[in-house]
Scaffold this motif. Structure first.
Motif, short mmCIF file in Angstrom:
data_model
loop_
_atom_site.label_atom_id
_atom_site.label_comp_id
_atom_site.label_asym_id
_atom_site.label_seq_id
_atom_site.Cartn_x
_atom_site.Cartn_y
_atom_site.Cartn_z
N GLY A 113 0.65 -0.93 0.08
CA GLY A 113 0.19 -0.64 0.11
C GLY A 113 0.69 1.48 -0.38
O GLY A 113 0.80 2.19 -0.35
N PHE A 114 1.71 1.23 0.86
CA PHE A 114 2.38 2.23 0.39
C PHE A 114 3.20 2.62 -0.34
O PHE A 114 3.48 4.25 -1.01
N LEU A 116 2.37 1.97 -3.00
CA LEU A 116 1.28 2.19 -4.72
C LEU A 116 1.38 3.44 -3.81
O LEU A 116 1.00 4.39 -5.14
N CYS A 117 1.11 4.10 -2.78
CA CYS A 117 0.97 5.81 -3.03
C CYS A 117 2.06 6.51 -3.50
O CYS A 117 2.20 7.40 -3.05
N TYR A 118 3.33 5.84 -2.85
CA TYR A 118 4.04 6.55 -3.02
C TYR A 118 4.40 6.87 -4.31
O TYR A 118 5.12 7.93 -4.26
N SER A 120 1.83 6.44 -6.48
CA SER A 120 0.89 7.74 -7.12
C SER A 120 1.86 9.07 -7.28
O SER A 120 1.47 10.04 -7.40
N PHE A 121 2.09 9.17 -5.52
CA PHE A 121 3.17 10.85 -5.95
C PHE A 121 4.06 11.31 -6.04
O PHE A 121 3.99 12.37 -6.94
N ARG A 124 1.92 11.94 -9.46
CA ARG A 124 1.34 12.98 -9.57
C ARG A 124 2.84 14.07 -10.15
O ARG A 124 2.52 15.47 -10.57
#
Length: 245
Positions: A113-114, A116-118, A120-121, A124
């Protein structure tokens, strides 16, 4: 009218002093915030040469990207074998050795999860690939991220293969358990040996899963940069055609 126009024009100019005095980004959020700021300036029409982004700043943004991807990637790499072991029912989760589908999904979200979130940042930031100064910032930042992710992948791949194929062979496993042979019962000895034997393939599987997730992680910002770059070129061609009519 002239004074008013001058004021409007001046609002779109970023003083060179403010660029030179830019503080070193301390982490991911600050680096992306700086990228967003200069992206907004260039989008409004501010002319910022890529040469304003000095070698010192390039190294700093590369370092931030590298450090973030490398450290977070190593943490994910350590959790990945445990997540697979839960699915293989080698490690109990929430007090149960027979995890439900929700338990398995939850464990994998903890593991990836972390990461994948990283990603996405980073994607961005890559989506702001407009303007020479901002592009220079993003190239160095994403370059550090990619280098850190690849470095993590290589280290994790070699380490997990070393554990599975060299350190935890049948002979070495027996030797390791014999070191504690005086303190454990025969049944426990046999159970521990069987668990290690079943856990070894998990390490190899985890190493290849890390390679796969790393390529996905790298692909997200790179594909975003390519897409945005091609879109901008297409828009510039359309704008040139319209202006020439």
């Amino acid at each position: 009218m002239t004074g008013k126009n001058s004021a409007n024009t001046g609002s779109d100019i970023v003083p060179v002093q403010s660029i030179a005095a830019e503080t070193r980004p301390r982490g991911l959020i600050e680096a992306i915030s700086n990228i967003e700021y200069y992206h907004a300036q260039e989008k409004r029409g501010a002319i910022l040469s890529a040469g304003f982004f000095t070698l010192k700043q390039k190294i700093e943004y590369f370092e931030v990207g590298f450090r973030g991807a490398f450290v977070s990637g190593l943490i994910t790499a350590m959790i990945t074998p445990l997540a697979i072991a839960v699915v293989e029912r080698l490690i109990p989760v929430f007090g149960s050795s027979s995890p439900s589908t929700f338990d398995k999904l939850f464990v994998f979200m903890l593991a990836f999860g972390f990461w994948l979130c990283y990603a996405s940042f980073i994607a961005r930031a890559a989506s702001l690939y407009i303007g020479p100064y901002t592009r220079s910032m993003i190239r160095n930042f994403v370059g550090g991220v990619v280098t850190g992710a690849v470095g993590k992948m290589i280290i994790a791949f070699i380490f997990l293969h070393f554990l599975g194929l060299v350190l935890l062979t049948e002979t070495n496993s027996i030797r390791l358990l014999l070191m504690f042979g005086r303190h454990i019962r025969t049944e426990t000895f046999i159970a521990a040996y069987g668990w290690i034997k079943e856990f070894r393939p998990v390490l190899i599987t985890a190493s290849y899963l890390i390679v796969l997730t790393t390529f996905v992680f790298i692909a997200l910002p790179l594909i975003t940069m390519i897409f945005v770059s091609n879109r901008n070129k297409r828009l510039e061609r359309i704008k040139a055609i319209v202006e020439n009519r």
